[in-house]
Design a protein around this motif. Structure first.
Motif, PDB file in Angstrom:
ATOM      1  N   ALA A   1     104.020 -22.959 -19.003  1.00  0.00           N
ATOM      2  CA  ALA A   1     104.956 -22.551 -17.955  1.00  0.00           C
ATOM      3  C   ALA A   1     104.331 -21.480 -17.065  1.00  0.00           C
ATOM      4  CB  ALA A   1     106.249 -22.042 -18.585  1.00  0.00           C
ATOM      5  N   ARG A   2     103.621 -20.543 -17.671  1.00  0.00           N
ATOM      6  CA  ARG A   2     102.954 -19.497 -16.881  1.00  0.00           C
ATOM      7  C   ARG A   2     101.847 -20.093 -16.013  1.00  0.00           C
ATOM      8  NH1 ARG A   2     101.730 -14.287 -20.623  1.00  0.00           N
ATOM      9  NH2 ARG A   2     100.845 -13.591 -18.634  1.00  0.00           N
ATOM     10  N   VAL A   3     101.132 -21.070 -16.550  1.00  0.00           N
ATOM     11  CA  VAL A   3     100.093 -21.748 -15.772  1.00  0.00           C
ATOM     12  C   VAL A   3     100.719 -22.468 -14.575  1.00  0.00           C
ATOM     13  CG1 VAL A   3      98.433 -23.659 -15.799  1.00  0.00           C
ATOM     14  CG2 VAL A   3      98.463 -22.000 -17.682  1.00  0.00           C
ATOM     15  N   ALA A   4     101.830 -23.150 -14.801  1.00  0.00           N
ATOM     16  CA  ALA A   4     102.507 -23.868 -13.720  1.00  0.00           C
ATOM     17  C   ALA A   4     102.951 -22.902 -12.621  1.00  0.00           C
ATOM     18  CB  ALA A   4     103.706 -24.634 -14.277  1.00  0.00           C
TER      19      ALA A   4
ATOM     20  N   ILE B   1     107.298 -31.134  -9.831  1.00  0.00           N
ATOM     21  CA  ILE B   1     106.613 -30.756 -11.065  1.00  0.00           C
ATOM     22  C   ILE B   1     107.200 -31.566 -12.205  1.00  0.00           C
ATOM     23  CG2 ILE B   1     105.971 -28.894 -12.640  1.00  0.00           C
ATOM     24  CD1 ILE B   1     104.905 -28.335  -9.945  1.00  0.00           C
ATOM     25  N   SER B   2     106.361 -32.200 -13.002  1.00  0.00           N
ATOM     26  CA  SER B   2     106.813 -32.994 -14.144  1.00  0.00           C
ATOM     27  C   SER B   2     106.280 -32.377 -15.437  1.00  0.00           C
ATOM     28  CB  SER B   2     106.315 -34.436 -14.008  1.00  0.00           C
ATOM     29  OG  SER B   2     106.714 -35.211 -15.124  1.00  0.00           O
ATOM     30  N   GLY B   3     107.167 -32.166 -16.414  1.00  0.00           N
ATOM     31  CA  GLY B   3     106.744 -31.593 -17.691  1.00  0.00           C
ATOM     32  C   GLY B   3     107.768 -30.604 -18.214  1.00  0.00           C
ATOM     33  N   ILE B   4     107.384 -29.756 -19.076  1.00  0.00           N
ATOM     34  CA  ILE B   4     106.096 -29.712 -19.764  1.00  0.00           C
ATOM     35  C   ILE B   4     106.133 -30.733 -20.895  1.00  0.00           C
ATOM     36  CG2 ILE B   4     104.485 -28.286 -21.073  1.00  0.00           C
ATOM     37  CD1 ILE B   4     105.965 -25.848 -19.753  1.00  0.00           C
TER      38      ILE B   4
ATOM     39  N   ALA C   1     101.705 -32.854 -12.740  1.00  0.00           N
ATOM     40  CA  ALA C   1     102.152 -33.193 -14.092  1.00  0.00           C
ATOM     41  C   ALA C   1     101.552 -32.169 -15.046  1.00  0.00           C
ATOM     42  CB  ALA C   1     101.702 -34.602 -14.461  1.00  0.00           C
ATOM     43  N   VAL C   2     102.387 -31.609 -15.918  1.00  0.00           N
ATOM     44  CA  VAL C   2     101.941 -30.560 -16.841  1.00  0.00           C
ATOM     45  C   VAL C   2     102.209 -30.996 -18.276  1.00  0.00           C
ATOM     46  CG1 VAL C   2     102.101 -28.126 -17.468  1.00  0.00           C
ATOM     47  CG2 VAL C   2     102.518 -28.828 -15.096  1.00  0.00           C
TER      48      VAL C   2
ATOM     49  N   LEU D   1     110.088 -24.540 -18.717  1.00  0.00           N
ATOM     50  CA  LEU D   1     109.506 -24.654 -17.382  1.00  0.00           C
ATOM     51  C   LEU D   1     110.530 -24.264 -16.315  1.00  0.00           C
ATOM     52  CD1 LEU D   1     107.015 -25.625 -15.717  1.00  0.00           C
ATOM     53  CD2 LEU D   1     108.118 -27.876 -15.636  1.00  0.00           C
ATOM     54  N   ALA D   2     111.758 -24.752 -16.457  1.00  0.00           N
ATOM     55  CA  ALA D   2     112.811 -24.451 -15.486  1.00  0.00           C
ATOM     56  C   ALA D   2     113.114 -22.957 -15.454  1.00  0.00           C
ATOM     57  CB  ALA D   2     114.069 -25.244 -15.818  1.00  0.00           C
TER      58      ALA D   2
END
Length: 251
Positions: A136-139, A87-90, A121-122, A19-20
């Motif tokens: 990650a792409r969705v986020a 943003i929290s996750g994935i 939250a993901v 995600l980062a």
């Protein structure tokens, strides 16, 4: 944009790292996450001891506390200025239906929401996921959409992504939280010292998982996006409880 990232699986979790990597391409990120897996920590805040913050070799900050501790410390003392989004996750596993009550992933996002910061939250749809890249792409897409259009009101989103290649997704849909059956019984074991210990049982299967729910969306290869809030008041029952209290002393 300036974005705070956190999670409940720990600062070393692959979902957070992926995600980062993706969000760093479009925003200035700060990562503050637990030093170990704190899944199921919910909104717990550590008040009985001081907490330490350390920095890993990759630049991530990690805290010897809960996901809520991480976001709270980041927003009230660690960061020089408030971020535009949290943003929290994935998360490696679903946070649908009743899961949201216990979820440290949702709790981390909720802490940002409590300070009036748009928060998401993901989570992946299952444990031992292999397609974190999809989430990650969705986020990134949601962040970019927010940059263009923003939200009309204070917003906390719970997002669950099917564990499939991005190209196989069947779109995104706004959902309500479903409900699970009662959890499995605890598992009792004996230690070498003949002491009884208990493992909490597995979560129940979906009970309320029909069309419109997060369970249904994910089962049909759609990204589930559920707007949630903190207010637990059951407004529809307030008059009933007032009437119930008024009967005190009556036979």
């Amino acid at each position: 944009m300036k974005i705070l990232l956190s999670n409940d699986d720990g600062y070393f979790a692959p979902g957070l790292i992926i995600l980062a990597e993706h969000i760093a391409k479009i925003a200035d990120i700060t990562v503050v996450a637990p030093e170990r897996n704190r899944s199921g920590a919910s909104n717990s805040l550590t008040l009985d001891r001081p907490l330490s913050v350390r920095k890993a070799s990759n630049g991530f900050f990690y805290v010897n506390g809960t996901p809520t501790d991480c976001v709270h410390i980041a927003l009230t003392g660690l960061m020089d200025s408030m971020p535009d989004m949290v943003i929290s996750g994935i998360n490696d596993g679903a946070n649908m239906g009743d899961d949201t009550i216990y979820s440290g992933t949702v709790a981390a996002a909720m802490e940002g929401h409590l300070l009036d910061i748009p928060s998401i939250a993901v989570s992946m749809s299952q444990h031992n996921s292999t397609h974190f890249e999809t989430a990650a792409r969705v986020a990134v897409e949601l962040i970019q959409h927010y940059q263009k259009h923003g939200f009309k009101s204070s917003t906390l989103l719970n997002v669950n992504v099917p564990d499939i290649p991005y190209e196989e997704l069947q779109g995104r849909t706004v959902t309500r939280l479903g409900k699970r059956h009662k959890a499995e019984p605890v598992v009792q074991l004996k230690t070498p010292r003949n002491e009884t210990v208990y493992w909490v049982g597995a979560a129940g299967l979906p009970n309320d998982g029909g069309p419109g729910t997060d369970f249904y969306a994910v089962a049909n290869k759609q990204v589930s996006i559920s707007p949630i809030h903190v207010d637990l008041t059951k407004y529809a029952q307030m008059d009933e409880i007032k009437e119930w209290l008024s009967t005190e002393g009556q036979k």
